[in-house]
Motif scaffolding. Sequence first.
Motif, PDB file in Angstrom:
ATOM      1  N   GLU A 130     -44.632  57.512 -32.216  1.00 30.04           N
ATOM      2  CA  GLU A 130     -43.343  57.628 -32.907  1.00 30.04           C
ATOM      3  C   GLU A 130     -42.205  57.146 -32.021  1.00 30.04           C
ATOM      4  N   MET A 131     -42.275  57.456 -30.737  1.00 31.36           N
ATOM      5  CA  MET A 131     -41.235  57.038 -29.810  1.00 31.36           C
ATOM      6  C   MET A 131     -41.152  55.518 -29.719  1.00 31.36           C
ATOM      7  N   TYR A 132     -42.302  54.879 -29.544  1.00 31.76           N
ATOM      8  CA  TYR A 132     -42.313  53.421 -29.428  1.00 31.76           C
ATOM      9  C   TYR A 132     -41.881  52.753 -30.728  1.00 31.76           C
ATOM     10  N   ALA A 133     -42.292  53.325 -31.847  1.00 33.37           N
ATOM     11  CA  ALA A 133     -41.881  52.770 -33.140  1.00 33.37           C
ATOM     12  C   ALA A 133     -40.367  52.835 -33.292  1.00 33.37           C
ATOM     13  N   SER A 134     -39.780  53.936 -32.845  1.00 37.60           N
ATOM     14  CA  SER A 134     -38.329  54.090 -32.914  1.00 37.60           C
ATOM     15  C   SER A 134     -37.618  53.084 -32.018  1.00 37.60           C
ATOM     16  N   PHE A 135     -38.127  52.903 -30.799  1.00 43.16           N
ATOM     17  CA  PHE A 135     -37.537  51.932 -29.870  1.00 43.16           C
ATOM     18  C   PHE A 135     -37.600  50.519 -30.453  1.00 43.16           C
ATOM     19  N   ARG A 136     -38.783  50.157 -30.969  1.00 50.54           N
ATOM     20  CA  ARG A 136     -38.953  48.809 -31.519  1.00 50.54           C
ATOM     21  C   ARG A 136     -38.031  48.579 -32.711  1.00 50.54           C
ATOM     22  N   THR A 137     -37.931  49.591 -33.576  1.00 54.88           N
ATOM     23  CA  THR A 137     -37.073  49.467 -34.755  1.00 54.88           C
ATOM     24  C   THR A 137     -35.620  49.253 -34.352  1.00 54.88           C
ATOM     25  N   SER A 138     -35.159  49.984 -33.352  1.00 57.50           N
ATOM     26  CA  SER A 138     -33.770  49.850 -32.891  1.00 57.50           C
ATOM     27  C   SER A 138     -33.500  48.445 -32.376  1.00 57.50           C
ATOM     28  N   ILE A 139     -34.426  47.910 -31.593  1.00 58.60           N
ATOM     29  CA  ILE A 139     -34.249  46.568 -31.044  1.00 58.60           C
ATOM     30  C   ILE A 139     -34.320  45.522 -32.154  1.00 58.60           C
ATOM     31  N   GLU A 140     -35.260  45.697 -33.078  1.00 65.24           N
ATOM     32  CA  GLU A 140     -35.362  44.764 -34.201  1.00 65.24           C
ATOM     33  C   GLU A 140     -34.058  44.722 -34.992  1.00 65.24           C
ATOM     34  N   GLU A 141     -33.445  45.882 -35.195  1.00 68.52           N
ATOM     35  CA  GLU A 141     -32.176  45.934 -35.931  1.00 68.52           C
ATOM     36  C   GLU A 141     -31.089  45.154 -35.197  1.00 68.52           C
ATOM     37  N   MET A 142     -31.042  45.287 -33.858  1.00 64.35           N
ATOM     38  CA  MET A 142     -30.071  44.524 -33.068  1.00 64.35           C
ATOM     39  C   MET A 142     -30.296  43.029 -33.238  1.00 64.35           C
ATOM     40  N   LEU A 143     -31.547  42.624 -33.173  1.00 66.50           N
ATOM     41  CA  LEU A 143     -31.876  41.196 -33.268  1.00 66.50           C
ATOM     42  C   LEU A 143     -31.574  40.646 -34.658  1.00 66.50           C
ATOM     43  N   ARG A 144     -31.894  41.418 -35.688  1.00 68.07           N
ATOM     44  CA  ARG A 144     -31.634  40.959 -37.054  1.00 68.07           C
ATOM     45  C   ARG A 144     -30.127  40.885 -37.328  1.00 68.07           C
ATOM     46  N   GLU A 145     -29.382  41.804 -36.759  1.00 65.15           N
ATOM     47  CA  GLU A 145     -27.920  41.737 -36.890  1.00 65.15           C
ATOM     48  C   GLU A 145     -27.415  40.446 -36.258  1.00 65.15           C
ATOM     49  N   GLY A 146     -28.000  40.103 -35.105  1.00 63.62           N
ATOM     50  CA  GLY A 146     -27.615  38.867 -34.435  1.00 63.62           C
ATOM     51  C   GLY A 146     -27.986  37.637 -35.241  1.00 63.62           C
ATOM     52  N   GLN A 147     -29.104  37.680 -35.923  1.00 66.08           N
ATOM     53  CA  GLN A 147     -29.496  36.568 -36.790  1.00 66.08           C
ATOM     54  C   GLN A 147     -28.529  36.431 -37.958  1.00 66.08           C
ATOM     55  N   ALA A 148     -28.177  37.570 -38.554  1.00 70.37           N
ATOM     56  CA  ALA A 148     -27.287  37.553 -39.711  1.00 70.37           C
ATOM     57  C   ALA A 148     -25.895  37.040 -39.359  1.00 70.37           C
ATOM     58  N   SER A 149     -25.437  37.344 -38.147  1.00 73.27           N
ATOM     59  CA  SER A 149     -24.097  36.920 -37.726  1.00 73.27           C
ATOM     60  C   SER A 149     -24.085  35.521 -37.118  1.00 73.27           C
ATOM     61  N   GLY A 150     -25.264  34.934 -36.917  1.00 74.79           N
ATOM     62  CA  GLY A 150     -25.332  33.614 -36.299  1.00 74.79           C
ATOM     63  C   GLY A 150     -25.372  33.668 -34.786  1.00 74.79           C
ATOM     64  N   GLU A 151     -25.418  34.854 -34.225  1.00 75.20           N
ATOM     65  CA  GLU A 151     -25.448  35.024 -32.777  1.00 75.20           C
ATOM     66  C   GLU A 151     -26.812  34.624 -32.202  1.00 75.20           C
ATOM     67  N   PHE A 152     -27.861  34.865 -32.990  1.00 70.76           N
ATOM     68  CA  PHE A 152     -29.221  34.529 -32.582  1.00 70.76           C
ATOM     69  C   PHE A 152     -29.850  33.585 -33.604  1.00 70.76           C
ATOM     70  N   ARG A 153     -30.799  32.812 -33.162  1.00 65.85           N
ATOM     71  CA  ARG A 153     -31.493  31.874 -34.035  1.00 65.85           C
ATOM     72  C   ARG A 153     -32.293  32.621 -35.101  1.00 65.85           C
TER      73      ARG A 153
END
Length: 206
Positions: A130-153
């Motif tokens: 559960e801990m690792y799933a939570s960590f991964r989800t948090s990072i994925e959300e950061m990355l997807r936000e960056g994709q949506a804003s054009g910050e990340f590919r």
Amino acid sequence: MCPKIVDKKLKRQQLVKAAVGVFSERGFKGTSMEEVSLRAGIGKGTIYEYFGSKEDLFYACFDWFMKMTIDQAAEALKECTGSEEKLRTAARVWTEVVIRYIDFCPIPLEVWAMASTGSDNERFSTSLKEMYASFRTSIEEMLREGQASGEFRRDMDVTAIAIMLVSAFDGVLLQSLFDRSIHISSYMNSFLDVLVRGMKPDLCKG
């Protein structure tokens, strides 16, 4: 005379704090409830008013370590705006926790071992999952936000990156535990510099 009112939440925190020190020094098997009671300055029987067993107390110590890390990260992330800043802040908080609480780091290491063997396999393995799933989800959300804003590919595999980043955080803890000369903050920053450059959309042009 009025009976003394005991703050049970505070008393529990004091017990966990004392136990963290003992478990870090002696490990799970080498720690006795009597030694924890001496470190906490209370009677041995009092511990069992809060924790049913040594396993329960050890689990509480691990839970304290992880919640403390998560709370510090959440507080620091409130001030962040962009996805890259959030990613770097999360990494900074993790490395700062490792540096500051390096003497306590044997506890999560022992939890990893207990998650694969022993009578508490299911309890600890479920907690880690559960801990690792939570960590991964948090990072994925950061990355997807960056994709949506054009910050990340947009063509990057956010799940794969999240998994590898969490693995990097684990590796920092593990290596620094055995080699205190490692400058984990500077190495983590260097690693993120390369990673972030690879995630920038302008690298896809041409």
